[in-house]
Design a protein around this motif. Structure first.
Motif, PDB file in Angstrom:
ATOM      1  N   GLU A  10      37.760 -14.189  34.084  1.00 58.37           N
ATOM      2  CA  GLU A  10      37.800 -14.386  32.647  1.00 58.37           C
ATOM      3  C   GLU A  10      36.608 -15.765  32.309  1.00 58.37           C
ATOM      4  OE1 GLU A  10      41.818 -15.798  31.399  1.00 58.37           O
ATOM      5  OE2 GLU A  10      42.544 -13.835  32.367  1.00 58.37           O
ATOM      6  N   ALA A  11      36.328 -15.837  31.028  1.00 57.77           N
ATOM      7  CA  ALA A  11      35.392 -16.818  30.598  1.00 57.77           C
ATOM      8  C   ALA A  11      35.409 -17.007  29.228  1.00 57.77           C
ATOM      9  CB  ALA A  11      33.865 -16.379  30.980  1.00 57.77           C
ATOM     10  N   ALA A  12      34.788 -17.830  28.517  1.00 55.91           N
ATOM     11  CA  ALA A  12      34.751 -18.312  27.168  1.00 55.91           C
ATOM     12  C   ALA A  12      33.409 -18.608  26.747  1.00 55.91           C
ATOM     13  CB  ALA A  12      36.000 -19.308  26.832  1.00 55.91           C
ATOM     14  N   VAL A  13      32.952 -18.091  25.705  1.00 58.72           N
ATOM     15  CA  VAL A  13      31.425 -18.343  25.164  1.00 58.72           C
ATOM     16  C   VAL A  13      31.570 -19.704  24.979  1.00 58.72           C
ATOM     17  CG1 VAL A  13      30.063 -18.226  23.171  1.00 58.72           C
ATOM     18  CG2 VAL A  13      31.052 -16.252  23.966  1.00 58.72           C
ATOM     19  N   HIS A  14      30.564 -20.543  25.448  1.00 56.91           N
ATOM     20  CA  HIS A  14      29.916 -21.917  25.328  1.00 56.91           C
ATOM     21  C   HIS A  14      28.745 -21.972  24.477  1.00 56.91           C
ATOM     22  CE1 HIS A  14      29.610 -26.234  26.262  1.00 56.91           C
ATOM     23  NE2 HIS A  14      28.242 -25.909  26.199  1.00 56.91           N
ATOM     24  N   ALA A  51      28.882 -19.301  29.604  1.00 58.01           N
ATOM     25  CA  ALA A  51      30.108 -19.404  29.391  1.00 58.01           C
ATOM     26  C   ALA A  51      30.925 -20.201  30.397  1.00 58.01           C
ATOM     27  CB  ALA A  51      30.896 -17.846  29.481  1.00 58.01           C
ATOM     28  N   ASP A  52      32.289 -20.679  29.757  1.00 53.14           N
ATOM     29  CA  ASP A  52      32.686 -21.609  30.647  1.00 53.14           C
ATOM     30  C   ASP A  52      33.790 -20.821  31.398  1.00 53.14           C
ATOM     31  OD1 ASP A  52      32.078 -24.201  29.647  1.00 53.14           O
ATOM     32  OD2 ASP A  52      33.045 -23.738  27.800  1.00 53.14           O
ATOM     33  N   LEU A  53      34.045 -20.752  32.579  1.00 58.12           N
ATOM     34  CA  LEU A  53      34.930 -20.070  33.585  1.00 58.12           C
ATOM     35  C   LEU A  53      36.167 -21.316  33.679  1.00 58.12           C
ATOM     36  CD1 LEU A  53      32.523 -18.589  33.771  1.00 58.12           C
ATOM     37  CD2 LEU A  53      33.107 -18.404  36.245  1.00 58.12           C
ATOM     38  N   PRO A  54      37.607 -20.457  33.752  1.00 64.69           N
ATOM     39  CA  PRO A  54      38.786 -21.220  33.762  1.00 64.69           C
ATOM     40  C   PRO A  54      38.602 -22.182  35.231  1.00 64.69           C
ATOM     41  CG  PRO A  54      39.501 -19.169  34.221  1.00 64.69           C
ATOM     42  CD  PRO A  54      37.869 -19.512  33.665  1.00 64.69           C
ATOM     43  N   GLU A  55      37.471 -21.698  36.281  1.00 64.00           N
ATOM     44  CA  GLU A  55      37.604 -22.476  37.477  1.00 64.00           C
ATOM     45  C   GLU A  55      36.808 -23.733  37.304  1.00 64.00           C
ATOM     46  OE1 GLU A  55      38.374 -18.316  38.329  1.00 64.00           O
ATOM     47  OE2 GLU A  55      36.757 -19.200  37.203  1.00 64.00           O
ATOM     48  N   GLY A  56      36.401 -24.045  35.880  1.00 61.59           N
ATOM     49  CA  GLY A  56      35.733 -25.380  35.838  1.00 61.59           C
ATOM     50  C   GLY A  56      34.035 -25.397  35.995  1.00 61.59           C
ATOM     51  N   ILE A  68      31.968 -19.477  19.422  1.00 60.49           N
ATOM     52  CA  ILE A  68      32.478 -20.514  20.477  1.00 60.49           C
ATOM     53  C   ILE A  68      33.538 -20.332  20.572  1.00 60.49           C
ATOM     54  CG2 ILE A  68      32.494 -23.003  20.951  1.00 60.49           C
ATOM     55  CD1 ILE A  68      29.515 -21.959  20.591  1.00 60.49           C
ATOM     56  N   GLY A  69      34.026 -20.301  22.135  1.00 57.95           N
ATOM     57  CA  GLY A  69      35.538 -20.160  22.498  1.00 57.95           C
ATOM     58  C   GLY A  69      35.889 -18.631  22.640  1.00 57.95           C
ATOM     59  N   LEU A  70      34.899 -17.911  22.282  1.00 55.32           N
ATOM     60  CA  LEU A  70      35.341 -16.225  22.250  1.00 55.32           C
ATOM     61  C   LEU A  70      35.734 -15.809  23.717  1.00 55.32           C
ATOM     62  CD1 LEU A  70      35.678 -13.669  20.603  1.00 55.32           C
ATOM     63  CD2 LEU A  70      33.077 -13.148  21.356  1.00 55.32           C
ATOM     64  N   PRO A  71      36.656 -15.351  23.916  1.00 52.28           N
ATOM     65  CA  PRO A  71      37.169 -14.889  25.431  1.00 52.28           C
ATOM     66  C   PRO A  71      36.269 -13.635  25.585  1.00 52.28           C
ATOM     67  CG  PRO A  71      39.147 -14.953  23.970  1.00 52.28           C
ATOM     68  CD  PRO A  71      37.813 -14.857  22.997  1.00 52.28           C
ATOM     69  N   PHE A  99      28.420 -10.554  30.945  1.00 50.37           N
ATOM     70  CA  PHE A  99      29.744 -10.469  30.113  1.00 50.37           C
ATOM     71  C   PHE A  99      29.897  -9.467  29.378  1.00 50.37           C
ATOM     72  CE2 PHE A  99      28.343 -15.033  30.821  1.00 50.37           C
ATOM     73  CZ  PHE A  99      29.312 -15.504  31.734  1.00 50.37           C
ATOM     74  N   ARG A 100      31.282  -9.204  28.794  1.00 52.97           N
ATOM     75  CA  ARG A 100      31.593  -8.115  27.809  1.00 52.97           C
ATOM     76  C   ARG A 100      32.730  -8.811  27.089  1.00 52.97           C
ATOM     77  NH1 ARG A 100      29.232  -3.645  29.289  1.00 52.97           N
ATOM     78  NH2 ARG A 100      28.940  -3.219  31.611  1.00 52.97           N
ATOM     79  N   LEU A 101      32.884  -8.526  25.795  1.00 58.65           N
ATOM     80  CA  LEU A 101      34.069  -9.172  24.913  1.00 58.65           C
ATOM     81  C   LEU A 101      35.167  -8.704  25.636  1.00 58.65           C
ATOM     82  CD1 LEU A 101      32.937  -8.048  21.488  1.00 58.65           C
ATOM     83  CD2 LEU A 101      32.443 -10.222  22.717  1.00 58.65           C
ATOM     84  N   ARG A 102      36.270  -9.602  25.596  1.00 53.08           N
ATOM     85  CA  ARG A 102      37.546  -9.291  26.359  1.00 53.08           C
ATOM     86  C   ARG A 102      38.441  -8.442  25.309  1.00 53.08           C
ATOM     87  NH1 ARG A 102      41.316 -13.845  28.385  1.00 53.08           N
ATOM     88  NH2 ARG A 102      39.631 -14.865  27.895  1.00 53.08           N
TER      89      ARG A 102
END
Length: 134
Positions: free
Chosen positions: A60-64, A88-93, A110-113, A130-133
């Motif tokens: 998973e990731a979110a657009v930075h 993109a920001d990954l939940p792993e930091g 910004i923040g799009l999954p 990356f692909r849109l979730r």
């Protein structure tokens, strides 16, 4: 047309590239303090330990941020233009930079999954995309 440049795996980055080839994004984690880091490197920038292990990213990731490339940094990339690069920001930091697939830059915010996918680049290398979730 020249060939696309490809990275040469080092002892520090080899598990990362082997993971991508197997369809897994592996991230380094400090064996001393537990901090996750990306891009692969020999030394923890937090505690300066050389101890390392590897963890699989969630996918998973979110657009930075993002940018659209219109001019190639190398002539071999000219046929791919234009393309969208997403940080993109990954939940792993950590953050990951990769091309966007299946959507144009107008779909981003910004923040799009996002979800992480994998593509063979035609040069014997597998890269994250990356692909849109859904």
């Amino acid at each position: 047309m020249p060939r696309k440049p490809v990275p040469e795996p080092s002892a520090d980055s080899r598990p990362h590239w082997e993971g991508l080839a197997a369809g897994r994004l592996l991230l380094q984690r400090c064996g001393a303090c537990g901090r996750v880091r990306h891009y692969p490197r020999p030394l923890c920038d937090s505690c300066h330990s050389f101890a390392v292990d590897w963890v699989e990213a969630s996918g998973e990731a979110a657009v930075h941020s993002w940018t659209v490339a219109h001019h190639p940094f190398h002539p071999a990339f000219r046929p791919d233009l234009p393309y969208t690069l997403v940080t993109a920001d990954l939940p792993e930091g950590v953050r990951l930079l990769a091309q966007l697939r299946g959507a144009g830059p107008e779909a981003l915010r910004i923040g799009l999954p996002l979800r992480i996918g994998f593509e063979e680049n035609g040069e014997g290398l597998t890269l994250p995309v990356f692909r849109l979730r859904d």
